[in-house]
Design a protein around this motif. Structure first.
Motif, PDB file in Angstrom:
ATOM      1  N   TRP A  45       0.822  -1.206   0.000  1.00 21.04           N
ATOM      2  CA  TRP A  45       0.000   0.000   0.000  1.00 21.04           C
ATOM      3  C   TRP A  45       0.859   1.259   0.000  1.00 21.04           C
ATOM      4  CZ3 TRP A  45      -4.674  -2.066  -0.491  1.00 21.04           C
ATOM      5  CH2 TRP A  45      -4.929  -3.303   0.104  1.00 21.04           C
ATOM      6  N   THR A  46       0.280   2.345  -0.493  1.00 23.61           N
ATOM      7  CA  THR A  46       0.899   3.655  -0.346  1.00 23.61           C
ATOM      8  C   THR A  46       0.286   4.358   0.864  1.00 23.61           C
ATOM      9  OG1 THR A  46      -0.695   4.974  -1.614  1.00 23.61           O
ATOM     10  CG2 THR A  46       0.991   3.785  -2.871  1.00 23.61           C
ATOM     11  N   GLU A  47       0.772   5.539   1.134  1.00 22.97           N
ATOM     12  CA  GLU A  47       0.248   6.324   2.250  1.00 22.97           C
ATOM     13  C   GLU A  47      -1.233   6.630   2.070  1.00 22.97           C
ATOM     14  OE1 GLU A  47       1.117  10.671   4.389  1.00 22.97           O
ATOM     15  OE2 GLU A  47       2.244  10.034   2.609  1.00 22.97           O
ATOM     16  N   PHE A  48      -1.671   6.684   0.812  1.00 26.59           N
ATOM     17  CA  PHE A  48      -3.029   7.129   0.530  1.00 26.59           C
ATOM     18  C   PHE A  48      -3.955   5.997   0.058  1.00 26.59           C
ATOM     19  CE2 PHE A  48      -0.159  10.728  -0.396  1.00 26.59           C
ATOM     20  CZ  PHE A  48      -0.564  11.555   0.629  1.00 26.59           C
ATOM     21  N   SER A  49      -3.501   4.770   0.141  1.00 27.08           N
ATOM     22  CA  SER A  49      -4.351   3.648  -0.278  1.00 27.08           C
ATOM     23  C   SER A  49      -5.603   3.576   0.579  1.00 27.08           C
ATOM     24  CB  SER A  49      -3.585   2.326  -0.149  1.00 27.08           C
ATOM     25  OG  SER A  49      -2.469   2.285  -0.989  1.00 27.08           O
ATOM     26  N   LYS A  50      -6.723   3.354  -0.075  1.00 25.73           N
ATOM     27  CA  LYS A  50      -7.985   3.174   0.621  1.00 25.73           C
ATOM     28  C   LYS A  50      -8.275   1.677   0.664  1.00 25.73           C
ATOM     29  CE  LYS A  50     -12.274   5.753   1.152  1.00 25.73           C
ATOM     30  NZ  LYS A  50     -13.085   6.845   0.584  1.00 25.73           N
ATOM     31  N   LYS A  51      -7.845   1.050   1.739  1.00 23.78           N
ATOM     32  CA  LYS A  51      -7.905  -0.406   1.828  1.00 23.78           C
ATOM     33  C   LYS A  51      -9.331  -0.939   1.782  1.00 23.78           C
ATOM     34  CE  LYS A  51      -3.631  -1.221   4.410  1.00 23.78           C
ATOM     35  NZ  LYS A  51      -3.062  -1.910   5.589  1.00 23.78           N
ATOM     36  N   ARG A  52     -10.294  -0.121   2.154  1.00 27.03           N
ATOM     37  CA  ARG A  52     -11.677  -0.584   2.173  1.00 27.03           C
ATOM     38  C   ARG A  52     -12.347  -0.481   0.801  1.00 27.03           C
ATOM     39  NH1 ARG A  52     -11.801   2.072   7.625  1.00 27.03           N
ATOM     40  NH2 ARG A  52     -11.853   0.356   9.122  1.00 27.03           N
ATOM     41  N   GLU A  53     -11.597  -0.037  -0.185  1.00 30.68           N
ATOM     42  CA  GLU A  53     -12.131   0.061  -1.548  1.00 30.68           C
ATOM     43  C   GLU A  53     -11.143  -0.571  -2.526  1.00 30.68           C
ATOM     44  OE1 GLU A  53     -13.331   4.008  -2.566  1.00 30.68           O
ATOM     45  OE2 GLU A  53     -14.532   4.243  -0.751  1.00 30.68           O
ATOM     46  N   VAL A  54     -11.090  -1.887  -2.540  1.00 33.14           N
ATOM     47  CA  VAL A  54     -10.237  -2.628  -3.465  1.00 33.14           C
ATOM     48  C   VAL A  54     -11.143  -3.409  -4.414  1.00 33.14           C
ATOM     49  CG1 VAL A  54      -8.405  -4.334  -3.709  1.00 33.14           C
ATOM     50  CG2 VAL A  54      -8.434  -2.823  -1.710  1.00 33.14           C
ATOM     51  N   LEU A  55     -11.000  -3.164  -5.693  1.00 30.20           N
ATOM     52  CA  LEU A  55     -11.858  -3.767  -6.712  1.00 30.20           C
ATOM     53  C   LEU A  55     -11.116  -4.855  -7.471  1.00 30.20           C
ATOM     54  CD1 LEU A  55     -13.355  -0.510  -8.260  1.00 30.20           C
ATOM     55  CD2 LEU A  55     -14.249  -1.870  -6.373  1.00 30.20           C
ATOM     56  N   VAL A  56     -11.822  -5.918  -7.791  1.00 28.56           N
ATOM     57  CA  VAL A  56     -11.294  -6.970  -8.656  1.00 28.56           C
ATOM     58  C   VAL A  56     -12.275  -7.159  -9.810  1.00 28.56           C
ATOM     59  CG1 VAL A  56     -10.629  -9.379  -8.882  1.00 28.56           C
ATOM     60  CG2 VAL A  56     -10.079  -8.135  -6.784  1.00 28.56           C
ATOM     61  N   PHE A  57     -11.795  -7.020 -11.037  1.00 28.66           N
ATOM     62  CA  PHE A  57     -12.607  -7.204 -12.232  1.00 28.66           C
ATOM     63  C   PHE A  57     -12.242  -8.541 -12.869  1.00 28.66           C
ATOM     64  CE2 PHE A  57     -12.324  -2.673 -11.569  1.00 28.66           C
ATOM     65  CZ  PHE A  57     -13.621  -2.230 -11.795  1.00 28.66           C
ATOM     66  N   ARG A  58     -13.266  -9.278 -13.321  1.00 25.00           N
ATOM     67  CA  ARG A  58     -13.031 -10.601 -13.914  1.00 25.00           C
ATOM     68  C   ARG A  58     -14.086 -10.876 -14.973  1.00 25.00           C
ATOM     69  NH1 ARG A  58     -12.799 -14.926  -9.541  1.00 25.00           N
ATOM     70  NH2 ARG A  58     -10.799 -13.877  -9.217  1.00 25.00           N
ATOM     71  N   LYS A  59     -13.655 -11.493 -16.071  1.00 23.91           N
ATOM     72  CA  LYS A  59     -14.574 -11.900 -17.123  1.00 23.91           C
ATOM     73  C   LYS A  59     -14.723 -13.411 -17.088  1.00 23.91           C
ATOM     74  CE  LYS A  59     -15.624 -11.197 -22.028  1.00 23.91           C
ATOM     75  NZ  LYS A  59     -15.151 -10.600 -23.295  1.00 23.91           N
ATOM     76  N   VAL A  60     -15.956 -13.881 -16.986  1.00 20.97           N
ATOM     77  CA  VAL A  60     -16.249 -15.318 -16.919  1.00 20.97           C
ATOM     78  C   VAL A  60     -17.400 -15.626 -17.875  1.00 20.97           C
ATOM     79  CG1 VAL A  60     -16.948 -17.247 -15.460  1.00 20.97           C
ATOM     80  CG2 VAL A  60     -15.535 -15.418 -14.497  1.00 20.97           C
TER      81      VAL A  60
ATOM     82  N   ALA B 156     -15.874  -7.159  -8.046  1.00 19.69           N
ATOM     83  CA  ALA B 156     -16.067  -7.393  -6.616  1.00 19.69           C
ATOM     84  C   ALA B 156     -15.393  -6.269  -5.841  1.00 19.69           C
ATOM     85  CB  ALA B 156     -15.480  -8.737  -6.198  1.00 19.69           C
ATOM     86  N   LEU B 157     -16.078  -5.806  -4.806  1.00 24.00           N
ATOM     87  CA  LEU B 157     -15.533  -4.787  -3.921  1.00 24.00           C
ATOM     88  C   LEU B 157     -15.127  -5.460  -2.619  1.00 24.00           C
ATOM     89  CD1 LEU B 157     -15.028  -1.831  -3.093  1.00 24.00           C
ATOM     90  CD2 LEU B 157     -17.419  -1.726  -2.373  1.00 24.00           C
ATOM     91  N   TYR B 158     -13.844  -5.344  -2.260  1.00 19.95           N
ATOM     92  CA  TYR B 158     -13.320  -5.983  -1.066  1.00 19.95           C
ATOM     93  C   TYR B 158     -12.855  -4.942  -0.051  1.00 19.95           C
ATOM     94  CZ  TYR B 158     -13.170 -10.311  -3.765  1.00 19.95           C
ATOM     95  OH  TYR B 158     -13.516 -11.397  -4.521  1.00 19.95           O
ATOM     96  N   ASP B 159     -12.995  -5.285   1.203  1.00 16.86           N
ATOM     97  CA  ASP B 159     -12.446  -4.506   2.311  1.00 16.86           C
ATOM     98  C   ASP B 159     -11.175  -5.230   2.760  1.00 16.86           C
ATOM     99  OD1 ASP B 159     -11.754  -3.347   4.712  1.00 16.86           O
ATOM    100  OD2 ASP B 159     -13.798  -3.207   5.458  1.00 16.86           O
ATOM    101  N   ALA B 160     -10.026  -4.750   2.293  1.00 16.16           N
ATOM    102  CA  ALA B 160      -8.767  -5.433   2.590  1.00 16.16           C
ATOM    103  C   ALA B 160      -8.432  -5.398   4.072  1.00 16.16           C
ATOM    104  CB  ALA B 160      -7.633  -4.827   1.770  1.00 16.16           C
TER     105      ALA B 160
END
Length: 245
Positions: A167-182, A189-193
């Protein structure tokens, strides 16, 4: 690094996260016709058709580098040969061999069958994937080292963040997105790291071609000493963005 749909979705996800935290996880969505919440606690895993191969993680693809050994026949051994853009290599005696979409073991069996009878009585072939360019994930956003990273072995979200130097100093850990094509469908998906780090839910597995986008904490940029306490979401929010075929 990410497309227009992904750029639009980032602020939408932030609003949904705030809604989920304040309402105990209940989320209602309006507006975009192609955005829907999926009743699931994880992204679906890619199918065989999404990779043109059934196994994971060691699947040969275009531009990968392989080494091939034929037991007892040093003249046929190839060290660090690159698979071409069409997923093929040229092998002594037998010519063009289709490699893409096969595991190393499957590729070895293919070469054995092409050699057997005409050139060798009972060939024993070993194929090793020494470097992969086809099985990668993209990591962007507020992370120390955004880029394209190979997947060899199991890869989870937190492992991927660590691979990108964290992470950087300004990373928003509660807003981590994962995009996937299936199966032709685009998911997000929105994850709270922070919740994952605390063990409140499982660290999700990543697959080749996933895109990870780490949120930017603008509040921390503006007020570095201001701490906002937001309860973690119980699990990830999964979204179906529509058919991108």
């Amino acid at each position: 690094m990410f497309n227009r749909a992904q750029m639009v979705l980032v602020p939408v996800m932030a609003a949904l996260l705030a809604s989920a935290c304040s309402t105990g996880g209940a989320v209602q969505i309006g507006g975009a016709s192609n955005l829907a919440v999926v009743p699931s606690d994880s992204l679906p895993a890619p199918t065989a058709g999404d990779y043109a191969a059934a196994a994971r993680p060691f699947i040969i693809g275009p531009y990968d580098i392989v080494s091939i050994d034929v037991f007892g026949n040093e003249d046929l051994n190839l060290k660090e040969i690159q698979v071409d853009a069409g997923g093929r290599i040229t092998f002594p005696l037998i010519g063009t061999v289709e490699m893409a979409g096969k595991t190393p073991g499957e590729a070895a069996r293919t070469i054995e069958s092409m050699l057997k009878g005409r050139y060798l009585r009972n060939p024993q072939v070993t194929v090793n994937l020494t470097e992969t360019s086809s099985q990668v994930i993209a990591i962007s956003g507020e992370i120390k080292k955004p880029g394209i990273y190979p997947i060899v072995g199991d890869m989870t979200l937190l492992k991927a963040i660590a691979r990108a130097e964290g992470w950087t100093e300004f990373s928003k850990k509660r807003e981590v997105l994962v995009f996937r094509k299936v199966g032709g469908q685009q998911y997000a998906a929105l994850y709270d790291a922070k919740a994952i780090e605390r063990g409140q839910y499982a660290d999700p597995e990543l697959y080749p071609n996933d895109t990870v986008v780490v949120g930017d904490s603008q509040a921390r940029r503006n007020m570095k000493d201001f701490i906002t306490v937001v309860p973690p979401i119980v699990g990830p929010l999964i979204f179906l963005l529509g058919n991108n075929n």
